[in-house]
Design a protein around this motif. Structure first.
Motif, PDB file in Angstrom:
ATOM      1  N   PRO A 150       0.188   3.128  18.790  1.00  0.00           N
ATOM      2  CA  PRO A 150       1.306   3.713  18.249  1.00  0.00           C
ATOM      3  C   PRO A 150       1.609   3.207  16.964  1.00  0.00           C
ATOM      4  N   THR A 151       1.625   2.074  16.572  1.00  0.00           N
ATOM      5  CA  THR A 151       2.027   1.240  15.283  1.00  0.00           C
ATOM      6  C   THR A 151       1.063   1.607  14.214  1.00  0.00           C
ATOM      7  N   ALA A 152      -0.222   2.081  14.595  1.00  0.00           N
ATOM      8  CA  ALA A 152      -1.120   2.383  13.569  1.00  0.00           C
ATOM      9  C   ALA A 152      -0.846   4.019  13.122  1.00  0.00           C
ATOM     10  N   CYS A 153       0.113   4.554  13.690  1.00  0.00           N
ATOM     11  CA  CYS A 153       0.287   6.006  13.162  1.00  0.00           C
ATOM     12  C   CYS A 153       1.105   6.001  11.832  1.00  0.00           C
ATOM     13  N   ARG A 154       1.702   4.996  11.553  1.00  0.00           N
ATOM     14  CA  ARG A 154       2.484   5.262  10.351  1.00  0.00           C
ATOM     15  C   ARG A 154       1.520   5.023   9.006  1.00  0.00           C
ATOM     16  N   ILE A 155       1.994   5.846   8.084  1.00  0.00           N
ATOM     17  CA  ILE A 155       1.010   5.970   6.996  1.00  0.00           C
ATOM     18  C   ILE A 155       0.827   4.738   6.215  1.00  0.00           C
ATOM     19  N   HIS A 156       1.805   4.110   5.961  1.00  0.00           N
ATOM     20  CA  HIS A 156       1.817   2.894   5.230  1.00  0.00           C
ATOM     21  C   HIS A 156       1.000   1.697   5.799  1.00  0.00           C
ATOM     22  N   GLU A 157       0.754   1.731   7.096  1.00  0.00           N
ATOM     23  CA  GLU A 157      -0.177   0.929   7.523  1.00  0.00           C
ATOM     24  C   GLU A 157      -1.582   1.369   7.854  1.00  0.00           C
ATOM     25  N   LEU A 158      -1.775   2.536   7.529  1.00  0.00           N
ATOM     26  CA  LEU A 158      -3.167   3.219   7.488  1.00  0.00           C
ATOM     27  C   LEU A 158      -3.620   2.940   6.009  1.00  0.00           C
ATOM     28  N   HIS A 159      -2.849   2.960   4.950  1.00  0.00           N
ATOM     29  CA  HIS A 159      -3.361   2.981   3.715  1.00  0.00           C
ATOM     30  C   HIS A 159      -3.116   1.575   3.200  1.00  0.00           C
ATOM     31  N   PRO A 160      -3.846   0.758   2.462  1.00  0.00           N
ATOM     32  CA  PRO A 160      -3.509  -0.588   1.854  1.00  0.00           C
ATOM     33  C   PRO A 160      -2.616  -0.489   0.779  1.00  0.00           C
ATOM     34  N   ILE A 161      -2.690   0.672   0.131  1.00  0.00           N
ATOM     35  CA  ILE A 161      -2.027   0.766  -1.156  1.00  0.00           C
ATOM     36  C   ILE A 161      -0.767   1.082  -0.864  1.00  0.00           C
ATOM     37  N   SER A 162       0.386   0.761  -1.439  1.00  0.00           N
ATOM     38  CA  SER A 162       1.560   0.663  -1.263  1.00  0.00           C
ATOM     39  C   SER A 162       2.459   0.952  -2.544  1.00  0.00           C
ATOM     40  N   LEU A 163       2.945   1.865  -2.874  1.00  0.00           N
ATOM     41  CA  LEU A 163       3.591   2.324  -4.190  1.00  0.00           C
ATOM     42  C   LEU A 163       4.905   1.445  -4.209  1.00  0.00           C
ATOM     43  N   LYS A 164       5.727   1.434  -3.219  1.00  0.00           N
ATOM     44  CA  LYS A 164       7.032   0.728  -3.154  1.00  0.00           C
ATOM     45  C   LYS A 164       7.117  -0.681  -3.503  1.00  0.00           C
ATOM     46  N   GLY A 165       6.038  -1.350  -3.035  1.00  0.00           N
ATOM     47  CA  GLY A 165       6.206  -2.816  -3.235  1.00  0.00           C
ATOM     48  C   GLY A 165       5.082  -3.109  -4.390  1.00  0.00           C
ATOM     49  N   ARG A 166       4.381  -2.129  -4.863  1.00  0.00           N
ATOM     50  CA  ARG A 166       3.313  -2.361  -6.069  1.00  0.00           C
ATOM     51  C   ARG A 166       2.309  -3.344  -5.610  1.00  0.00           C
ATOM     52  N   VAL A 167       1.782  -3.125  -4.011  1.00  0.00           N
ATOM     53  CA  VAL A 167       0.713  -4.184  -3.726  1.00  0.00           C
ATOM     54  C   VAL A 167      -0.589  -3.215  -3.772  1.00  0.00           C
ATOM     55  N   CYS A 168      -1.677  -3.778  -4.559  1.00  0.00           N
ATOM     56  CA  CYS A 168      -2.711  -2.950  -4.591  1.00  0.00           C
ATOM     57  C   CYS A 168      -3.869  -3.869  -4.175  1.00  0.00           C
ATOM     58  N   ARG A 169      -4.691  -3.100  -3.390  1.00  0.00           N
ATOM     59  CA  ARG A 169      -5.912  -4.077  -2.846  1.00  0.00           C
ATOM     60  C   ARG A 169      -7.053  -3.088  -3.085  1.00  0.00           C
ATOM     61  N   ALA A 170      -6.975  -2.903  -4.490  1.00  0.00           N
ATOM     62  CA  ALA A 170      -8.407  -2.135  -4.842  1.00  0.00           C
ATOM     63  C   ALA A 170      -8.954  -2.811  -6.114  1.00  0.00           C
ATOM     64  N   PHE A 171     -10.039  -2.517  -6.597  1.00  0.00           N
ATOM     65  CA  PHE A 171     -10.588  -3.081  -7.860  1.00  0.00           C
ATOM     66  C   PHE A 171     -10.120  -2.335  -9.026  1.00  0.00           C
ATOM     67  N   THR A 172      -9.952  -3.102  -9.983  1.00  0.00           N
ATOM     68  CA  THR A 172      -9.465  -2.292 -11.558  1.00  0.00           C
ATOM     69  C   THR A 172     -10.962  -1.956 -12.196  1.00  0.00           C
ATOM     70  N   LEU A 173     -10.526  -1.032 -13.093  1.00  0.00           N
ATOM     71  CA  LEU A 173     -11.692  -0.517 -13.820  1.00  0.00           C
ATOM     72  C   LEU A 173     -12.461  -1.336 -14.531  1.00  0.00           C
ATOM     73  N   VAL A 174     -11.749  -2.441 -15.270  1.00  0.00           N
ATOM     74  CA  VAL A 174     -12.482  -3.375 -15.634  1.00  0.00           C
ATOM     75  C   VAL A 174     -13.249  -4.198 -15.025  1.00  0.00           C
ATOM     76  N   GLU A 175     -12.970  -4.513 -13.872  1.00  0.00           N
ATOM     77  CA  GLU A 175     -13.771  -5.169 -12.809  1.00  0.00           C
ATOM     78  C   GLU A 175     -15.149  -4.226 -12.459  1.00  0.00           C
ATOM     79  N   VAL A 176     -14.725  -3.189 -12.170  1.00  0.00           N
ATOM     80  CA  VAL A 176     -16.049  -2.048 -11.854  1.00  0.00           C
ATOM     81  C   VAL A 176     -17.074  -2.195 -12.980  1.00  0.00           C
ATOM     82  N   VAL A 177     -16.494  -1.943 -14.032  1.00  0.00           N
ATOM     83  CA  VAL A 177     -17.455  -1.762 -15.402  1.00  0.00           C
ATOM     84  C   VAL A 177     -18.088  -3.413 -15.537  1.00  0.00           C
ATOM     85  N   ILE A 178     -17.574  -4.127 -15.264  1.00  0.00           N
ATOM     86  CA  ILE A 178     -18.271  -5.730 -15.427  1.00  0.00           C
ATOM     87  C   ILE A 178     -19.345  -5.595 -14.305  1.00  0.00           C
ATOM     88  N   ALA A 179     -18.922  -5.274 -13.110  1.00  0.00           N
ATOM     89  CA  ALA A 179     -19.963  -5.386 -11.923  1.00  0.00           C
ATOM     90  C   ALA A 179     -21.052  -4.545 -12.320  1.00  0.00           C
TER      91      ALA A 179
END
Length: 167
Positions: free
Chosen positions: A19-48
């Motif tokens: 039941p706790t996994a049904c909340r949308i903020h727990e399914l998606h690691p990107i949260s717009l309210k707290g500005r927590v981002c767990r993704a690569f930036t474009l610069v990091e992708v281009v360097i890789a």
């Protein structure tokens, strides 16, 4: 039938989320309210991608070099077989007949097997290159000039071998 069990599956199976996994903020690691981002930036992708491309191009260059070296080793092995075949034929003959039969030309396949001129890849011209001032009748130097491929003769290798008369 209970909603938490379906066909004998428990409520924690892969078909039912807790039941706790049904909340949308727990399914998606990107949260717009707290500005927590767990993704690569474009610069990091281009360097890789740049590092990967540099490594891939370097490996392709090494593969080309390795294939050329392998081909050259095969050609040298074939030429060694041809030189061995011709010097063996000359050594097995009577020494006087051997000297009289020079110069001559033999043709070989890609595997180093003697053949006719039409099916040949290699041409081997054999000539006597003994010094004219030499008065010895027991030793001769022979030059084997190997040319390939047959129609063009773009590459040449020269081998000098000694034939010695043993009594």
């Amino acid at each position: 039938m209970d909603r938490t069990t379906f066909l004998g599956l428990s409520r924690w199976s892969r078909f039912h989320l807790p039941p706790t996994a049904c909340r949308i903020h727990e399914l998606h690691p990107i949260s717009l309210k707290g500005r927590v981002c767990r993704a690569f930036t474009l610069v990091e992708v281009v360097i890789a991608v740049g590092v990967f491309a540099f490594a891939a191009i370097s490996l392709l260059g090494l593969i080309t070099l390795a294939m050329q070296s392998s081909h050259d080793a095969g050609v040298q092995s074939t030429q060694a077989t041809m030189v061995s075949t011709i010097t063996g034929q000359l050594s097995s003959q009577n020494f006087t007949n051997t000297v009289a039969s020079l110069p001559f030309t033999d043709y070989f396949t890609e595997q180093g097997v003697e053949t006719n001129a039409a099916a040949a890849i290699y041409r081997c011209a054999v000539a006597d290159v003994s010094p004219t001032s030499s008065t010895t009748n027991f030793m001769r130097q022979v030059q084997l000039q190997i040319c390939w491929p047959v129609p063009v003769y773009a590459r040449t290798n020269v081998v000098v071998a000694s034939l010695v008369k043993y009594d």
